[in-house]
Write a protein that holds these residues in place. Structure first.
Motif, short mmCIF file in Angstrom:
data_model
loop_
_atom_site.label_atom_id
_atom_site.label_comp_id
_atom_site.label_asym_id
_atom_site.label_seq_id
_atom_site.Cartn_x
_atom_site.Cartn_y
_atom_site.Cartn_z
N PRO A 4 0.87 -1.29 -0.68
CA PRO A 4 -0.09 0.76 0.10
C PRO A 4 0.81 0.77 0.17
CG PRO A 4 -0.67 -1.39 1.34
CD PRO A 4 0.34 -2.28 0.81
N VAL A 5 1.93 1.14 0.97
CA VAL A 5 3.23 2.64 0.51
C VAL A 5 3.34 2.65 -0.67
CG1 VAL A 5 5.06 3.76 1.65
CG2 VAL A 5 3.35 2.23 3.32
N ASP A 6 4.10 1.81 -1.36
CA ASP A 6 4.61 1.98 -2.68
C ASP A 6 3.17 2.43 -4.20
OD1 ASP A 6 7.16 0.64 -2.02
OD2 ASP A 6 6.23 -1.39 -2.56
N VAL A 7 1.94 1.70 -3.40
CA VAL A 7 0.81 2.25 -4.36
C VAL A 7 0.80 3.84 -4.24
CG1 VAL A 7 -1.53 2.39 -4.77
CG2 VAL A 7 -0.20 -0.06 -4.58
N HIS A 8 0.45 4.01 -3.05
CA HIS A 8 0.27 5.83 -2.58
C HIS A 8 1.49 6.55 -3.05
CE1 HIS A 8 -1.31 9.06 0.23
NE2 HIS A 8 0.63 9.16 -0.37
N VAL A 9 2.67 5.80 -2.59
CA VAL A 9 3.92 7.41 -3.38
C VAL A 9 3.59 7.40 -4.44
CG1 VAL A 9 6.16 6.92 -3.76
CG2 VAL A 9 5.62 6.62 -1.75
N GLY A 10 3.96 5.90 -5.45
CA GLY A 10 3.14 5.60 -7.69
C GLY A 10 1.90 6.78 -7.68
N LYS A 11 1.16 6.89 -6.89
CA LYS A 11 -0.60 7.72 -7.00
C LYS A 11 0.38 9.48 -7.01
CE LYS A 11 -4.25 4.35 -5.99
NZ LYS A 11 -4.92 4.14 -5.07
N ARG A 12 0.99 9.06 -6.10
CA ARG A 12 1.48 10.93 -5.32
C ARG A 12 2.10 11.32 -6.87
NH1 ARG A 12 -1.35 14.15 -2.64
NH2 ARG A 12 0.52 14.92 -1.33
N ILE A 13 3.46 9.90 -7.42
CA ILE A 13 4.01 10.60 -8.26
C ILE A 13 4.00 10.93 -9.04
CG2 ILE A 13 5.75 10.18 -10.01
CD1 ILE A 13 7.05 8.25 -7.48
N ARG A 14 2.38 10.30 -10.16
CA ARG A 14 1.34 10.35 -11.10
C ARG A 14 0.82 12.09 -10.64
NH1 ARG A 14 -1.54 6.41 -10.93
NH2 ARG A 14 -3.06 7.65 -9.82
N ILE A 38 8.69 4.79 -15.32
CA ILE A 38 8.36 5.77 -14.46
C ILE A 38 6.72 4.91 -14.36
CG2 ILE A 38 6.32 7.94 -14.60
CD1 ILE A 38 9.74 8.16 -13.43
N GLN A 39 6.51 4.31 -15.11
CA GLN A 39 4.57 3.75 -15.09
C GLN A 39 5.27 2.61 -14.42
OE1 GLN A 39 4.71 1.48 -18.94
NE2 GLN A 39 3.27 3.74 -20.38
N LYS A 40 5.39 1.81 -13.85
CA LYS A 40 5.67 0.78 -13.14
C LYS A 40 6.03 1.77 -11.10
CE LYS A 40 8.60 -2.40 -15.76
NZ LYS A 40 8.84 -3.61 -15.57
N TYR A 41 6.72 2.50 -10.94
CA TYR A 41 6.44 3.15 -9.77
C TYR A 41 5.58 3.50 -9.81
CZ TYR A 41 11.85 3.76 -9.83
OH TYR A 41 12.69 3.60 -9.85
N GLU A 42 3.84 4.31 -10.54
CA GLU A 42 2.94 5.23 -10.66
C GLU A 42 2.03 4.23 -10.30
OE1 GLU A 42 2.53 7.86 -13.95
OE2 GLU A 42 3.73 8.82 -13.36
N THR A 43 1.70 2.99 -10.44
CA THR A 43 1.11 1.61 -11.01
C THR A 43 1.28 1.15 -9.05
OG1 THR A 43 2.09 0.78 -11.58
CG2 THR A 43 0.96 1.32 -13.05
N GLY A 44 2.67 1.56 -9.02
CA GLY A 44 3.34 0.62 -7.36
C GLY A 44 3.84 -0.40 -7.47
N MET A 45 3.73 -1.43 -9.16
CA MET A 45 4.81 -2.39 -9.45
C MET A 45 5.81 -2.16 -8.39
SD MET A 45 2.28 -4.17 -10.72
CE MET A 45 3.12 -5.66 -11.07
N ASN A 46 6.82 -1.09 -8.78
CA ASN A 46 7.82 -0.49 -8.48
C ASN A 46 8.09 -0.22 -7.02
OD1 ASN A 46 8.42 -3.07 -10.89
ND2 ASN A 46 10.28 -1.50 -11.65
N ARG A 47 8.95 -0.43 -6.43
CA ARG A 47 9.15 0.28 -5.41
C ARG A 47 10.19 1.52 -5.65
NH1 ARG A 47 9.78 -4.01 -0.58
NH2 ARG A 47 7.68 -4.29 -0.05
#
Length: 124
Positions: A4-14, A38-47
């Motif tokens: 959930p933290v990775d997903v939240h950070v990714g959403k904030r990046i997007r 960047i796509q992977k970060y924004e979806t939370g797939m990658n930390r």
């Protein structure tokens, strides 16, 4: 499995990238990676590593802490009633367009618009 933290950070990046009017490609070039990352970060797939998050924050003109704002609420509090708001307001394009337009308005007029919106929502 996405954390959930990775997903939240990714959403904030997007969210910040979109508000800034920056494409995934432009952000990727400014931090020296491929846009697919960047796509992977924004979806939370990658930390996002600490150093990469530092670079992204610099490229988007925010403090690193920006990406963690609202994290406690996002992870611990159940989402609002679906009739009130979309489950993920930051993925709603209309909401993001409204937010971008809102911040394009001069501050004194923006405050008046905010007050008007609050009054209208209370009256509804």
């Amino acid at each position: 499995m996405k954390h959930p933290v990775d997903v939240h950070v990714g959403k904030r990046i997007r969210h910040r990238r979109w508000i800034a009017g920056t494409t995934q490609q432009q952000l990727a070039e400014s931090v020296g990676i491929k846009f697919q990352q960047i796509q992977k970060y924004e979806t939370g797939m990658n930390r996002v590593s600490a150093s990469r998050l530092w670079d992204i924050a610099h490229a988007l003109g925010v403090q690193v802490s920006f990406f963690f704002e609202g994290l406690d609420e996002a992870v611990n509090v159940p989402s609002m009633d679906a009739s009130d708001m979309p489950g993920d307001i930051m993925s709603d394009r209309e909401a993001l367009e409204l937010l971008r337009s809102y911040y394009a308005i001069p501050e004194n007029q923006r405050r008046r618009l905010f007050d008007l919106a609050r009054v209208l929502s209370e009256a509804a």
